[in-house]
Design an enzyme around this catalytic site. Structure first.
Site, PDB file in Angstrom:
ATOM      1  N   TRP A 162       7.389  25.981 -13.639  1.00 24.23           N
ATOM      2  CA  TRP A 162       6.733  25.784 -14.861  1.00 24.23           C
ATOM      3  C   TRP A 162       6.089  26.853 -16.210  1.00 24.23           C
ATOM      4  CZ3 TRP A 162       1.982  27.635 -14.873  1.00 24.23           C
ATOM      5  CH2 TRP A 162       0.597  27.883 -16.504  1.00 24.23           C
ATOM      6  N   ASP A 328      -5.386  17.419 -25.866  1.00 23.66           N
ATOM      7  CA  ASP A 328      -6.598  16.902 -24.460  1.00 23.66           C
ATOM      8  C   ASP A 328      -8.271  16.958 -24.570  1.00 23.66           C
ATOM      9  OD1 ASP A 328      -7.131  16.217 -22.170  1.00 23.66           O
ATOM     10  OD2 ASP A 328      -6.329  17.313 -20.926  1.00 23.66           O
ATOM     11  N   LYS A 437       1.394  13.157 -28.693  1.00 20.48           N
ATOM     12  CA  LYS A 437       2.341  14.166 -28.599  1.00 20.48           C
ATOM     13  C   LYS A 437       2.121  13.487 -26.957  1.00 20.48           C
ATOM     14  CE  LYS A 437       1.492  18.205 -25.510  1.00 20.48           C
ATOM     15  NZ  LYS A 437       0.554  20.076 -26.327  1.00 20.48           N
ATOM     16  N   ASP A 439       2.032  13.746 -23.226  1.00 19.31           N
ATOM     17  CA  ASP A 439       2.326  14.399 -22.000  1.00 19.31           C
ATOM     18  C   ASP A 439       2.171  14.131 -21.061  1.00 19.31           C
ATOM     19  OD1 ASP A 439       2.172  16.809 -20.420  1.00 19.31           O
ATOM     20  OD2 ASP A 439       0.188  17.702 -21.879  1.00 19.31           O
ATOM     21  N   ASN A 441       1.403  15.723 -16.658  1.00 22.06           N
ATOM     22  CA  ASN A 441       1.446  16.751 -16.070  1.00 22.06           C
ATOM     23  C   ASN A 441       1.597  16.965 -14.662  1.00 22.06           C
ATOM     24  OD1 ASN A 441       0.739  18.824 -17.777  1.00 22.06           O
ATOM     25  ND2 ASN A 441      -0.490  17.326 -18.863  1.00 22.06           N
ATOM     26  N   ASP A 508       4.718  25.609 -21.235  1.00 21.48           N
ATOM     27  CA  ASP A 508       2.762  26.286 -21.629  1.00 21.48           C
ATOM     28  C   ASP A 508       3.003  27.571 -22.294  1.00 21.48           C
ATOM     29  OD1 ASP A 508       2.209  23.765 -21.894  1.00 21.48           O
ATOM     30  OD2 ASP A 508       1.862  23.752 -20.222  1.00 21.48           O
TER      31      ASP A 508
HETATM   32  C1  DGJ Z   1      -0.476  20.552 -20.925  1.00 22.29           C
HETATM   33  C2  DGJ Z   1       0.897  20.709 -21.805  1.00 22.29           C
HETATM   34  O1  DGJ Z   1       1.647  21.709 -22.262  1.00 22.29           O
HETATM   35  C3  DGJ Z   1      -0.407  21.138 -23.001  1.00 22.29           C
HETATM   36  O2  DGJ Z   1       0.121  21.926 -24.041  1.00 22.29           O
HETATM   37  C4  DGJ Z   1      -1.949  20.788 -23.014  1.00 22.29           C
HETATM   38  O3  DGJ Z   1      -1.276  19.440 -24.111  1.00 22.29           O
HETATM   39  C5  DGJ Z   1      -1.743  20.769 -21.782  1.00 22.29           C
HETATM   40  N1  DGJ Z   1      -1.387  20.169 -20.848  1.00 22.29           N
HETATM   41  C6  DGJ Z   1      -3.632  19.710 -21.999  1.00 22.29           C
HETATM   42  O4  DGJ Z   1      -4.342  19.449 -20.585  1.00 22.29           O
END
Ligand code: DGJ
Length: 684
Positions: A162, A328, A437, A439, A441, A508
């Site tokens: 990451w 977000d 978008k 995502d 995570n 990121d």
């Molecule tokens: C991870 C993404 O890579 C960021 O660009 C952003 O959208 C955050 N999540 C938001 O929680």
């Protein structure tokens, strides 16, 4: 024999009836030139014949100790395959080669689809259970690629983590098996399902390179084996770690596709081959110009409300931004990452009248509107989780480990798929949304599925199939939406997600010098049109805004800084560079890309793009920090017609394409200085 414009690939039956690979390389002038499979006897009792031939799709069975593509467990306990050739035929541009087990009712079909203009061969495998008892697939890979062995073969691959994705590694390929894989439920930040193999001497624009990818967004495995007889075999497929698939009577299982290519012209040509294929055959809107977007994440994080977004949108519009994306923080009770995921409706405090007033304002400013979602996730503190705690991936007797305070919905479940489709479909129907978008995570843990319909280990595949189903359904219902794939940056970048997503948020990490390196690694596989790149405030104390703009202009330009805090001079500069990008983006997004100098290797790096008709180009050059005073070596431009005349911006007089390539372009740059030079054909 499979032939593309410049590549030949051959296999056939040897006298023993085994399907044997015989050739992959430059296309040969006559069909008789391709080698025929021959009979090879056992060499020693410890070296069975299977180690001497190059079986096209080896299955586990008989005396054989190399990596097989297929392992099956039959109902009577037999774990041994004896595949025999049945037939081969062409259907719709695809060669199908049918094999069948000698005893058990398992039919294996190898599919080959050549992509003539891209010099790629696409392979996948289907398995059909024609009997009345289930059988279990323990491993089912898409393809094994036999790469002719040289003296000093090297494997190139991408690794990372990451915030530091797509680092290029080039290492000798040595006896044994080198494994690259994902066990994380997604493609992963850590390795990408791509390889390149050369003879130890290929460069960016010279040398023979064999390369390939797996088009899959879940657990995958690449095994690069050099056998005891020095054969190179690169296998790609679903990861067999914690994997099983119960193939029911009458059922068929299809693997993801793997694509393989060959070029005599270096790693750059291998990348351009994939870039063209991805733009033309994979990405749904691959030929459409990408808009300059603004994304709110780094500016406002969870402090999202109508006022904070309108403030940013007004500045963004004045700079020439075309698409405004709220990241977000916009949905029900989402004040931090501790809650809200799963409850995909506007937060009542932040948006008392819903999102439409903000959308109207954004549209009134002349921009399209986009929104962030993380559909696969749920916070335990959410209405969704309180209603359906059993919907997450879990083992009943184990703790549910959280990462970023979230758990993963089991998208293998049909009820979860239906719920998400319904909720997100309503969101898209009720609002004027042009961009999503998508995502994701976290990685998975405790991969349990207590009510699994088949073997619970099918989760790994059924989840990804479910993800594709949800995404495909929403896409079909809302064709106006442009989609972006993000998984904490570059955790889900692969050719199959690009059949859904038009572009990828690749990291990121938005610090420009780091970004240069990450972007370059990404470009090994993916074209600039799929690479979203925002200019943010990261590193602004050290790295000038112009440099940061130029880094992002080598892909699909976006902004992500806190525009309300930018000075008048910074805003003016951004306005100018955005306007300039709009005049160049057709070259960057759709042209041929040349990595002139590698950012992962040097503080002086450059990348060039040239239109397909060789009339226009642009070169971007960057100097980060060089410890000692130095003059920069000339940039040897590529991709120009050697006999035509070209002007390079900032250099008086025209020169031939050959002169730009062999004499080069001399630049002076200080630390953290960059330049963008357009290239124009002015005569033949
Ligand atoms: C991870 C993404 O890579 C960021 O660009 C952003 O959208 C955050 N999540 C938001 O929680």
């Amino acid at each position: 024999m499979l032939e593309t414009a410049r590549v030949g690939y051959a296999f056939g039956l040897n006298p023993e009836g085994q399907l044997v690979h015989t050739y992959w390389g430059p296309r040969l002038p006559r069909s008789e030139d391709y080698p025929r499979p021959v009979s090879v006897p056992e060499w020693a009792s410890f070296s069975p014949a299977a180690h001497l031939i190059t079986e096209e799709y080896p299955a586990e069975g008989g005396p054989k100790y190399i990596e097989p593509c297929l392992k099956v467990h039959f109902a009577d306990g037999t774990r041994d395959l004896d595949l025999r050739y049945q037939a081969a035929h062409w259907t719709d541009g695809t060669l199908q080669v049918q094999l069948r087990d000698a005893v058990y009712p398992l039919q294996v079909t190898l599919h080959y689809r050549p992509h003539p203009s891209h010099d790629l061969i696409e392979r996948w495998t289907t398995l059909h259970n024609g009997g009345d008892e289930a059988m279990v697939l323990d491993r089912v890979w898409s393809a094994q690629w036999h790469v002719p062995a040289g003296e000093q073969d090297r494997l190139s691959h991408l690794t990372g983590r990451w915030n530091d994705e797509f680092r290029l590694h080039r290492e000798p390929l040595t006896p044994g098996v080198k494994v690259l894989e994902s066990r994380r439920l997604t493609t992963s930040h850590h390795h990408n399902p791509w390889f390149a193999l050369d003879r130890g001497q290929a460069g960016e624009e010279t040398g023979e390179v064999w390369f390939g990818v797996l088009a899959w967004s879940g657990n995958w495995k690449l095994a690069a084996e050099v056998t005891d007889f020095g054969q190179n075999r690169i296998s790609l497929g679903l990861n067999d770690w914690d994997f099983a698939w119960r193939l029911q009577p009458g059922a068929t299982f299809q693997t993801p596709a793997s694509l393989g290519g060959f070029t005599p012209a270096g790693f750059g040509a291998a990348s351009r081959c994939l870039h063209d294929f991805i733009r033309q055959d994979v990405v749904p809107r691959g030929q459409e110009v990408r808009q300059v977007l603004y994304n709110s994440w780094e500016a406002t994080a969870f402090e999202v409300n109508e006022a904070s977004q309108v403030e940013l949108a007004e500045v963004a519009a004045s700079l020439g931004v075309e698409l405004f994306v709220v990241d977000d923080g916009w949905f029900h009770r989402r004040d931090s990452d501790a809650r809200g995921l799963g409850d995909w409706w506007p937060d009542e405090q932040k948006f008392p009248d819903g999102l439409q007033p903000l959308i109207n304002r954004v549209k009134g400013l002349g921009m399209a509107f986009g929104l962030w979602l993380e559909p696969e996730m749920v916070n335990p503190d959410s209405d969704l989780y309180r209603a359906h705690p059993d919907w997450v991936i879990h083992y009943p007797a184990r703790a549910r480990s959280e990462a970023r305070n979230q758990l993963i919905l089991n998208l293998g479940r049909e009820d979860v798929q239906a719920y998400l489709i319904d909720l997100l479909d309503r969101l898209l129907r009720q609002h004027d949304i042009s961009f999503i978008k998508w995502d994701m995570n976290r990685n998975v843990s405790e991969p349990g599925w207590p009510t699994a319909p088949g073997d619970p280990r099918e989760l790994w595949v059924r989840y990804v199939q479910g993800l594709y189903h949800v995404w495909d359904t929403l896409k079909a219902r809302h064709p106006q939406v442009v989609w972006q794939s993000c998984s904490g940056g570059g955790g889900r970048a692969d050719l199959e997600i690009l059949r859904r997503a038009d572009q990828i948020w690749i990291s990121d990490n938005t610090h420009a010098p780091a970004r240069l390196e990450i972007q370059e690694g990404f470009s090994q596989v993916f074209p600039a049109s799929t690479m979203e790149a925002w200019v943010t405030d990261a590193g602004h104390e050290q790295v000038p805004l112009r440099f940061r703009m130029h880094v992002s202009m080598t892909g699909t330009l976006g902004l992500g800084g806190h525009l309300a805090h930018w000075t008048a001079d910074e805003l003016e500069l951004a306005r100018e560079e955005i306007a300039r990008y709009k005049t160049l983006r057709h070259i960057v997004q759709f042209g041929n890309q040349y990595r002139l100098r590698a950012a992962q290797q040097s503080a002086f790096s450059a990348v060039q793009y040239v239109t397909k008709d060789q009339t226009e180009g642009v070169v971007f050059a960057f100097r980060t920090h060089l410890a000692r005073p130095t003059t920069l070596p000339p940039l040897l431009l590529q991709g120009l017609d050697p006999d035509a005349l070209y002007e390079v911006e900032g250099v008086p007089g025209a020169r031939s394409g050959a002169a730009w390539q062999h004499v080069g372009l001399t630049l002076k740059l200080a630390d953290f200085e960059s330049t963008v030079r357009t290239i124009r054909r002015v005569g033949d």
